[in-house]
Scaffold this motif. Structure first.
Motif, PDB file in Angstrom:
ATOM      1  N   ASP A 150      -5.994 -24.987  28.319  1.00 57.67           N
ATOM      2  CA  ASP A 150      -7.066 -24.311  27.576  1.00 57.67           C
ATOM      3  C   ASP A 150      -7.772 -25.296  26.643  1.00 57.67           C
ATOM      4  N   ALA A 151      -6.992 -26.145  25.971  1.00 54.95           N
ATOM      5  CA  ALA A 151      -7.573 -27.143  25.061  1.00 54.95           C
ATOM      6  C   ALA A 151      -8.434 -28.132  25.829  1.00 54.95           C
ATOM      7  N   ILE A 152      -7.972 -28.558  27.002  1.00 52.97           N
ATOM      8  CA  ILE A 152      -8.758 -29.474  27.829  1.00 52.97           C
ATOM      9  C   ILE A 152     -10.092 -28.834  28.180  1.00 52.97           C
ATOM     10  N   ASN A 153     -10.046 -27.582  28.605  1.00 51.04           N
ATOM     11  CA  ASN A 153     -11.275 -26.884  28.990  1.00 51.04           C
ATOM     12  C   ASN A 153     -12.240 -26.742  27.820  1.00 51.04           C
ATOM     13  N   VAL A 154     -11.716 -26.400  26.651  1.00 50.77           N
ATOM     14  CA  VAL A 154     -12.562 -26.238  25.463  1.00 50.77           C
ATOM     15  C   VAL A 154     -13.193 -27.576  25.069  1.00 50.77           C
ATOM     16  N   LEU A 155     -12.388 -28.638  25.057  1.00 48.63           N
ATOM     17  CA  LEU A 155     -12.916 -29.969  24.724  1.00 48.63           C
ATOM     18  C   LEU A 155     -13.967 -30.413  25.740  1.00 48.63           C
ATOM     19  N   LEU A 159     -17.756 -31.256  24.711  1.00 43.84           N
ATOM     20  CA  LEU A 159     -18.233 -32.640  24.808  1.00 43.84           C
ATOM     21  C   LEU A 159     -19.313 -32.823  25.849  1.00 43.84           C
ATOM     22  N   ASN A 160     -19.345 -32.029  26.876  1.00 43.39           N
ATOM     23  CA  ASN A 160     -20.297 -32.227  27.949  1.00 43.39           C
ATOM     24  C   ASN A 160     -21.477 -31.272  27.913  1.00 43.39           C
ATOM     25  N   LYS A 161     -21.367 -30.215  27.131  1.00 38.92           N
ATOM     26  CA  LYS A 161     -22.441 -29.229  27.061  1.00 38.92           C
ATOM     27  C   LYS A 161     -23.502 -29.614  26.038  1.00 38.92           C
ATOM     28  N   ARG A 162     -23.048 -30.119  24.923  1.00 39.11           N
ATOM     29  CA  ARG A 162     -23.966 -30.393  23.822  1.00 39.11           C
ATOM     30  C   ARG A 162     -24.017 -31.888  23.575  1.00 39.11           C
TER      31      ARG A 162
END
Length: 165
Positions: A150-155, A159-162
């Motif tokens: 879950d943490a990997i997905n959130v990071l 990091l890649n969206k904004r």
């Protein structure tokens, strides 16, 4: 060839773990968190601690002074961007940074979050190894691995969206 034991207990044979990871021959749990032309960030493959990010050079170098000017700029920008995301989306208040030149891997920096449970092992750099071993030996379970993923997905999303993060 060397045998590396991953956090999931799987053993892999590699000449250089960093080469295998940055080239995509080995996919870390959750995949690549973010990458640039020069660097690759992923969850540490050996220790299941949520938010423990490895920032590795894509070039096979060992020392900080081997970085080009462009790589130095990219490194500090990406390191600070990841740190900001750790704080903002994972709530990680403190991080220990490690970089060593006598590694068998590429130039890389460990970004080891400090959680309350870790203070049972001490508050200094000397506490990190016991923390990592505890995680490998006692936290490789379904519940913790879900938290790590879950943490990997959130990071990754942050990091890649904004781009202006």
């Amino acid at each position: 060839m060397r045998e590396i034991i991953l956090s999931n207990g799987k053993a892999v044979q590699v000449e250089c773990l960093s080469c295998a990871l940055t080239s995509g021959k080995i996919m870390p749990d959750g995949g690549v968190i973010t990458e640039t032309k020069y660097f690759h960030a992923h969850q540490d493959v050996a220790y299941p601690i949520k938010g423990l990010v490895i920032l590795a050079s894509k070039r096979h170098i060992k020392c900080f002074d081997e970085l080009t000017e462009e790589e130095k700029i990219d490194y500090i920008y990406l390191l600070s961007k990841i740190r900001k995301a750790q704080r903002e989306v994972l709530g990680i208040e403190y991080v220990y940074y490690f970089y060593n030149e006598d590694t068998t891997h590429h130039f890389h920096t460990w970004m080891v979050p400090r959680y309350d449970w870790m203070y049972d092992f001490g508050r200094s750099v000397e506490s990190v190894r016991p923390v990592l071993l505890h995680a490998r030996n006692n936290m490789n379970n379904e519940e913790n691995m879900k938290e790590v993923m879950d943490a990997i997905n959130v990071l990754t999303l942050a990091l890649n969206k904004r781009e202006a993060f």
